[in-house]
Design a protein around this motif. Structure first.
Motif, short mmCIF file in Angstrom:
data_model
loop_
_atom_site.label_atom_id
_atom_site.label_comp_id
_atom_site.label_asym_id
_atom_site.label_seq_id
_atom_site.Cartn_x
_atom_site.Cartn_y
_atom_site.Cartn_z
N GLU A 132 -1.71 9.44 5.75
CA GLU A 132 -2.75 8.77 4.99
C GLU A 132 -2.17 7.58 4.23
N ARG A 133 -0.94 7.73 3.76
CA ARG A 133 -0.29 6.66 3.00
C ARG A 133 1.20 6.67 3.34
N PRO A 134 1.76 5.53 3.76
CA PRO A 134 3.19 5.50 4.10
C PRO A 134 4.05 5.84 2.90
N ARG A 135 5.22 6.34 3.17
CA ARG A 135 6.18 6.58 2.10
C ARG A 135 6.77 5.24 1.64
N TRP A 136 7.70 5.33 0.66
CA TRP A 136 8.19 4.10 0.02
C TRP A 136 8.74 3.11 1.04
N LEU A 137 9.61 3.58 1.93
CA LEU A 137 10.20 2.67 2.91
C LEU A 137 9.15 2.11 3.85
N MET A 191 -13.28 -0.42 14.68
CA MET A 191 -13.03 0.32 13.43
C MET A 191 -11.54 0.41 13.16
N THR A 192 -11.13 0.13 11.94
CA THR A 192 -9.73 0.17 11.58
C THR A 192 -9.29 1.61 11.38
N THR A 193 -8.23 2.02 12.01
CA THR A 193 -7.71 3.37 11.90
C THR A 193 -6.41 3.34 11.15
N PRO A 194 -5.96 4.49 10.57
CA PRO A 194 -4.66 4.53 9.92
C PRO A 194 -3.54 4.15 10.86
N THR A 195 -3.67 4.56 12.14
CA THR A 195 -2.64 4.23 13.11
C THR A 195 -2.48 2.73 13.22
N ARG A 196 -3.61 2.03 13.31
CA ARG A 196 -3.54 0.59 13.48
C ARG A 196 -3.09 -0.12 12.21
N SER A 197 -3.65 0.28 11.05
CA SER A 197 -3.41 -0.48 9.84
C SER A 197 -1.99 -0.31 9.30
N THR A 198 -1.40 0.84 9.52
CA THR A 198 -0.05 1.06 8.98
C THR A 198 1.03 0.95 10.04
#
Length: 382
Positions: A281-286, A1-8
């Motif tokens: 949940e969502r990375p910032r701009w940088l 399962m893809t997690t936020p930790t892994r995907s970002t």
């Protein structure tokens, strides 16, 4: 399962490492004699320029090496889920990377590290299929041999007589054509491939270490929290050790920092980025921009080397020879900034259009072709 930790987190860390290689290699492009010039006639341009060279030195290489191992472990798991032979899939990926890296070395950058990564991946692959205790023992042996070699080489470097580098250089970077540089790389193949060969022990250990971190829960939100904090602590220890070594040994510490403490700093950066970015949940701009570079890492790596070559070498604008040595730090900063902006913009364009990086797409096609099942030969033909 893809997690936020892994995907970002992994994408951001990979993008940071790619742009970090630009900060490291920009000095090679802006020296009129290229890589050889920075080794034999560094002329750092004062304390500020020397610090700018030391800060990124080795960190991006270490981070990329560990990330490569993380990717190898994730690809192995993916192959197993699909029912593919993980050993064959890994071998094909490594051979495709070796082919791509060989072209990159000949046509673009003589300091390419990808060839060494491909060979190290071939060595590390079979170990990853053995029990974890074998992997840990192998890593310990590789790191022990690497540390011993570093100690010996550092002792030789510290006692090297001043001016032992030799006479003036004769290189085609400033005046030669694109083809002249290709020929020059072939003629000096042993010199330019010495670093990847010397780093084979460390690269292989880093790949196995990266795979071990995944197995230990690096990418799992809760289980990996303590592990990531320990990695950050290792990074702090590495940074402090590097400062002490530079204060005591000065230039004689370059090997110990580039290929020693930088590994600890790279692990710290990995733990920090995955922890911070994975918790959002969502990375910032940088973070989003770095993640876009990370998802097209190979294409961005080659592109930034091509752009810097076109700006600095004689077959392009020839800025390295046109700018006085005293202004080289300013030129390096300008080239690094301009190329970084172009690479980030290119990665963002790819993301906006939903396209993969061209080299990632080419690599995937080559791997699919090599992994495709062969049609059985009819009995009549046999």
């Amino acid at each position: 399962m893809t997690t936020p930790t892994r995907s970002t987190g992994l994408d951001v860390a990979r993008g940071l490492a790619i742009l970090g290689t630009l900060a490291t290699n920009a000095w090679l492009f802006t020296h009129p004699d290229g890589l050889l010039g920075t080794l034999l006639d560094p002329d750092p341009g004062g304390p500020a320029a020397a610090l700018a060279q030391v800060l990124p030195l080795g960190k991006s290489l270490a981070l990329l090496s560990v990330l490569f191992g993380v990717g190898v472990e994730l690809q192995r798991r993916s192959a197993q889920r699909r029912g593919d032979d993980p050993r064959r899939a890994h071998r094909v990926r490594a051979l495709v990377l070796l082919a791509e890296a060989s072209v990159h070395f000949l046509l673009v950058a003589e300091f390419d590290v990808l060839m060494g990564y491909a060979v190290a991946a071939l060595v590390a692959g079979p170990v990853l299929l053995r029990p974890d205790r074998w992997r840990r023992r192998f890593v310990a042996v590789l790191l022990g041999a690497h540390v011993l070699a570093l100690a010996v080489l550092t002792a030789l470097l510290v006692h090297l007589p001043a001016g032992a580098a030799g006479g003036p250089l004769d290189t085609p970077y400033a005046t030669g054509s694109f083809w002249d540089l290709v020929v020059f790389r072939v003629q000096n193949l042993a010199v330019f491939r010495a670093e990847p060969v010397g780093l084979l022990l460390l690269s292989t250990a880093s790949f196995l270490l990266g795979a071990g971190l995944v197995r230990a829960g690096l990418l799992e939100r809760e289980r990996g929290r303590v592990l990531r904090r320990r990695l950050v602590a290792l990074g702090v220890v590495g940074a402090l050790a590097e400062a002490v070594l530079l204060a005591v040994l000065g230039g004689g510490a370059v090997l110990l920092t580039r290929y020693g403490t930088a590994v600890l700093v790279g692990l710290g950066l990995l733990g920090l980025v995955v922890q911070v970015q994975g918790g959002r949940e969502r990375p910032r701009w940088l973070g989003r921009r770095l993640a876009e570079v990370g998802r097209a890492a190979l294409s961005c790596y080659v592109l930034q080397n091509l752009l810097a070559s076109a700006l600095c070498y004689g077959w392009g604008l020839g800025l390295a020879a046109a700018v006085p040595a005293a202004d080289r730090p300013a030129l390096t900063a300008g080239v690094c900034g301009a190329v970084a902006v172009a690479v980030v913009a290119y990665a963002h364009l790819l993301a906006r259009t939903g396209r993969r990086g061209p080299l990632e797409a080419l690599s995937a096609r080559a791997q699919r072709a090599l992994l495709a099942p062969r049609a059985p030969v009819p009995a009549a033909v046999r």
